[in-house]
Design a protein around this motif. Structure first.
Motif, PDB file in Angstrom:
ATOM      1  N   GLY A   1      47.246  39.413  45.036  1.00  0.00           N
ATOM      2  CA  GLY A   1      46.351  38.832  43.552  1.00  0.00           C
ATOM      3  C   GLY A   1      46.495  37.256  43.649  1.00  0.00           C
TER       4      GLY A   1
ATOM      5  N   ASP B   1      42.466  43.288  50.763  1.00  0.00           N
ATOM      6  CA  ASP B   1      41.803  44.467  49.443  1.00  0.00           C
ATOM      7  C   ASP B   1      43.784  45.437  50.208  1.00  0.00           C
ATOM      8  OD1 ASP B   1      42.274  46.235  47.839  1.00  0.00           O
ATOM      9  OD2 ASP B   1      39.770  47.119  48.784  1.00  0.00           O
TER      10      ASP B   1
ATOM     11  N   ASP C   1      44.896  37.818  48.383  1.00  0.00           N
ATOM     12  CA  ASP C   1      43.824  37.948  46.855  1.00  0.00           C
ATOM     13  C   ASP C   1      42.220  38.736  48.539  1.00  0.00           C
ATOM     14  OD1 ASP C   1      43.201  36.932  44.073  1.00  0.00           O
ATOM     15  OD2 ASP C   1      41.556  37.708  44.779  1.00  0.00           O
TER      16      ASP C   1
HETATM   17  C1  LIG Z   1      43.427  38.206  36.253  1.00  0.00           C
HETATM   18  S1  LIG Z   1      44.034  37.489  38.568  1.00  0.00           S
HETATM   19  C2  LIG Z   1      45.520  37.185  38.125  1.00  0.00           C
HETATM   20  C3  LIG Z   1      45.028  35.418  39.423  1.00  0.00           C
HETATM   21  C4  LIG Z   1      46.569  35.172  39.532  1.00  0.00           C
HETATM   22  N1  LIG Z   1      47.408  36.015  40.159  1.00  0.00           N
HETATM   23  C5  LIG Z   1      46.668  34.954  37.848  1.00  0.00           C
HETATM   24  O1  LIG Z   1      48.069  34.949  37.441  1.00  0.00           O
HETATM   25  O2  LIG Z   1      46.359  33.579  37.917  1.00  0.00           O
HETATM   26  C6  LIG Z   1      43.646  39.290  39.107  1.00  0.00           C
HETATM   27  C7  LIG Z   1      44.040  38.897  41.107  1.00  0.00           C
HETATM   28  O3  LIG Z   1      43.732  40.038  41.821  1.00  0.00           O
HETATM   29  C8  LIG Z   1      43.010  39.660  42.582  1.00  0.00           C
HETATM   30  N2  LIG Z   1      42.342  41.421  43.336  1.00  0.00           N
HETATM   31  C9  LIG Z   1      41.829  42.180  42.290  1.00  0.00           C
HETATM   32  N3  LIG Z   1      41.663  43.709  42.621  1.00  0.00           N
HETATM   33  C10 LIG Z   1      42.214  42.919  44.566  1.00  0.00           C
HETATM   34  C11 LIG Z   1      42.151  44.074  45.594  1.00  0.00           C
HETATM   35  N4  LIG Z   1      42.268  44.718  45.577  1.00  0.00           N
HETATM   36  N5  LIG Z   1      42.974  43.074  46.307  1.00  0.00           N
HETATM   37  C12 LIG Z   1      43.730  42.392  46.713  1.00  0.00           C
HETATM   38  N6  LIG Z   1      43.249  40.826  45.062  1.00  0.00           N
HETATM   39  C13 LIG Z   1      42.322  42.436  44.257  1.00  0.00           C
HETATM   40  C14 LIG Z   1      41.472  39.059  41.759  1.00  0.00           C
HETATM   41  O4  LIG Z   1      40.258  38.782  43.274  1.00  0.00           O
HETATM   42  C15 LIG Z   1      42.111  38.286  41.403  1.00  0.00           C
HETATM   43  O5  LIG Z   1      42.111  36.126  42.098  1.00  0.00           O
END
Ligand SMILES: C[S@@+](CC[C@H](N)C(=O)[O-])C[C@H]1O[C@@H](n2cnc3c(N)ncnc32)[C@H](O)[C@@H]1O
Length: 265
Positions: A49, A99, A73
């Motif tokens: 993520g 995902d 991500d």
């Molecule tokens: C709150 S953001 C945090 C991003 C980064 N780690 C930061 O702290 O700036 C959550 C991240 O999780 C990703 N995300 C959410 N659901 C996901 C999934 N099922 N699989 C992969 N990534 C996911 C979102 O696209 C997003 O980029």
């Protein structure tokens, strides 16, 4: 499902700036939560993520120049920003769009020395057995999250205590309050590091408060699959609630769980 707000690096940068600008804790959250984490021998780093690389960038300062980063991500919109940010930090990086809520990842066991999930594991807590499998025995996993209490606090101060769009439940999938219990199933050692903080918005900055709130609500609404039109309803309610207030203050406490000795599934 890719969440719209996470595909926009500019918006993410703006949210980061708003949080920094209105925080009572002057220290960078990454500095505090990763303090003392010595990783000179780490060669392979996985960021789950990863977004636009907020946490990878901080880890880049703690690992050797030979370390390679993989950011994963579901949202492809930040791919370029992720790789670019790591390149600027002098590290090679690859972005993988997938995902993480679907159970099995493609890498062989013990592929990574460091794995981090910053503000993301509550979207895909199902991945934890895979995290334990992918980590080398002497590796470290860092899971960063919020308190559910901070979410309740935020909703209460803006007049939405009764209208939670699913935010408390979302964070409750992996929160400061319950994270250790879940992680101890997969790691022998789990150590919690706290970052205490509050956000303060004076009346002149209520537009920034609304922008921040909008971001948070949109994420919670999308996760709850309840549709964006509800934001309009929230906006009317929040603006009415704020009309007589001069200042809004709410807790925004985070913590990192630093986990070692994976229990292989
Ligand atoms: C709150 S953001 C945090 C991003 C980064 N780690 C930061 O702290 O700036 C959550 C991240 O999780 C990703 N995300 C959410 N659901 C996901 C999934 N099922 N699989 C992969 N990534 C996911 C979102 O696209 C997003 O980029």
């Amino acid at each position: 499902m890719a969440l719209r707000p996470f595909g926009d690096p500019e918006l993410l940068g703006r949210m980061s700036r708003i949080i920094r600008q209105h925080s009572t804790n002057a220290r960078d959250v990454r500095e505090v939560l990763l303090e003392g984490l010595a990783l000179p021998d780490a060669r392979q780093v996985l960021d789950l993520g990863c977004g636009f690389g907020f946490w990878s960038e901080a880890l880049a300062r703690r690992v050797s120049g030979a370390a390679r980063f993989v950011g994963v991500d579901v949202c492809a919109g930040t791919a370029e920003a992720y790789v670019e940010r790591l390149r600027a930090a002098g590290r090679e990086a690859q972005f993988v769009c997938r995902d993480l809520s679907s159970a099995v990842l493609d890498w062989p066991s013990a592929s990574f020395d460091v794995i981090i999930a910053g503000y993301s594991l509550y979207f895909f807590p199902e991945v934890l057995p895979e995290v334990a499998r992918l980590l080398v025995p002497a590796g470290v996993f860092v899971g960063v999250t919020h308190t559910q209490q901070s979410c309740r606090d935020l909703l209460a101060v803006v007049g939405l205590a009764e209208d939670d769009p699913g935010l408390v439940e979302l964070i409750g999938r992996f929160s400061v309050e319950n994270g250790a219990r879940e992680l101890e199933r997969w790691f022998v050692q789990v150590q919690r590091v706290d970052y205490e903080n509050s956000l303060v918005f004076s009346r002149g900055h209520f537009d920034e408060l609304w922008d921040y709130l909008c971001f948070v609500l949109e994420v919670a609404l999308a996760t709850g699959r309840r549709g964006f039109e509800q934001l309009l309803y929230y906006e009317t309610k929040v603006r009415a609630h704020l009309a007589d207030l001069q200042e809004v203050v709410f807790r925004k406490d985070d913590a990192a769980f630093v986990c070692r000795s994976p229990r292989w599934p």
